[in-house]
Design an enzyme around this catalytic site. Structure first.
Site, mmCIF file in Angstrom:
data_model
loop_
_atom_site.group_PDB
_atom_site.id
_atom_site.type_symbol
_atom_site.label_atom_id
_atom_site.label_comp_id
_atom_site.label_asym_id
_atom_site.label_seq_id
_atom_site.Cartn_x
_atom_site.Cartn_y
_atom_site.Cartn_z
ATOM 1 N N LYS A 1 -42.404 -31.159 39.052
ATOM 2 C CA LYS A 1 -41.571 -30.596 40.121
ATOM 3 C C LYS A 1 -42.409 -30.032 41.273
ATOM 4 O O LYS A 1 -43.604 -29.768 41.143
ATOM 5 C CB LYS A 1 -40.645 -29.513 39.553
ATOM 6 C CG LYS A 1 -39.476 -30.092 38.766
ATOM 7 C CD LYS A 1 -38.481 -29.028 38.364
ATOM 8 C CE LYS A 1 -37.259 -29.669 37.687
ATOM 9 N NZ LYS A 1 -36.301 -28.655 37.203
ATOM 10 N N ARG B 1 -38.420 -30.301 28.538
ATOM 11 C CA ARG B 1 -37.772 -31.488 29.118
ATOM 12 C C ARG B 1 -38.775 -32.135 30.073
ATOM 13 O O ARG B 1 -39.142 -31.544 31.091
ATOM 14 C CB ARG B 1 -36.499 -31.092 29.857
ATOM 15 C CG ARG B 1 -35.721 -32.261 30.450
ATOM 16 C CD ARG B 1 -34.464 -31.773 31.175
ATOM 17 N NE ARG B 1 -33.713 -32.884 31.742
ATOM 18 C CZ ARG B 1 -33.928 -33.400 32.954
ATOM 19 N NH1 ARG B 1 -34.884 -32.911 33.728
ATOM 20 N NH2 ARG B 1 -33.189 -34.417 33.396
#
Length: 275
Positions: free
Chosen positions: A222, A256
């Site tokens: 991210k 995740r």
């Protein structure tokens, strides 16, 4: 809570697990459009399972900042054939459906998924909580300020850690009243948060253990990782592993990720501290 019930299988969460990301969207921030046929899908899931993934998270609605909104029909047409395909190819696979729409959650569960991952924690579909209560499946509630279309425009908090903790405590109470027991939190890194907000949450992640429910962490590749390093998502695997290690040390239960092998390795190294 040390275990969750997935399709009658008790999954022990006393040791951290990995959830592999399978985006079947054309515009996801890292792997959009990458798995656009059956062979590619099957090969990627086979790879993630062989590397040690416990769950496969299937998403057909891109939630990257500023992502295009798509209709429920389009999301369903993208995701349902994939869930059916994976259930057929991998009969024991534990599929999580990444959706904020209760109808898609319901149809996905009835076609092979066993868990719902909701980026809006019921905020974007008032029917979601009652549907989860009826389905009696594990439910991941994520914190997001705003929607994917506007969440990064100007996120503001009084105190991001306290605000997100309070948000979860209310949601968990509401879900318990409806009879939902298998609840998993996700603080929502990158969802309506500045870089500083994200790192405040990561720094104080241990406080979320006080909610007494498992904690999923999703930081894989991210912007909170690659932007401070002046690199792109493509080169953010090392940063992802560093951040996941910090999360594990602070109580993360499920990682995740796009890269399963490296996440499993991080878990194994952290577990050596407890020998």
């Amino acid at each position: 809570m040390k275990s969750i019930n997935c399709n009658g299988t008790l999954i022990d969460l006393s040791a951290p697990k990995v959830m592999g990301i399978l985006n079947i969207t054309p515009d996801s921030f890292f792997d959009g459009g990458k798995y656009n046929n059956q062979t590619l899908l099957i090969n990627q899931v086979e790879k993630m399972l062989s590397e040690g993934a416990t769950f496969i998270d299937v998403g057909a609605y891109s939630s990257r900042p500023g992502a295009k909104h798509i209709s429920e029909e389009e999301e369903l047409n993208r995701v349902l054939p994939v869930i059916k395909l994976l259930s057929s190819e991998f009969p024991s696979v534990l599929i999580s459906i990444d959706t904020f729409r209760s109808n898609i959650a319901n149809q996905s569960i009835h076609n092979g998924a066993c868990m719902v991952n909701d980026i809006s924690a019921g905020e974007m579909d008032a029917s979601m909580f009652p549907v989860i209560a009826k389905l009696q499946v594990p439910y991941i509630i994520m914190h997001m300020q705003g929607t994917p279309q506007n969440m990064q425009k100007k996120p503001i908090y009084n105190d991001v850690v306290c605000d997100v903790l309070y948000y979860f405590s209310k949601k968990i109470t509401e879900l318990h009243k409806l009879g939902v027991n298998d609840i998993i939190t996700d603080v929502g890194f990158g969802f309506g948060k500045t870089i500083n907000h994200n790192y405040q949450l990561l720094k104080h992640l241990e406080l979320f253990k006080n909610l007494k429910v498992p904690m999923l962490v999703g930081m894989s590749r991210k912007g909170m990782l690659y932007k401070p390093l002046n690199i792109t998502a493509e080169y953010a695997l090392n940063a992802t592993t560093a951040a996941n290690t910090i999360a594990l040390l602070n109580g993360a239960t499920i990682l995740r990720v796009h890269d399963v092998k490296e996440a499993i390795e991080a878990i194994k190294i952290v577990e050596l501290l407890n020998l």
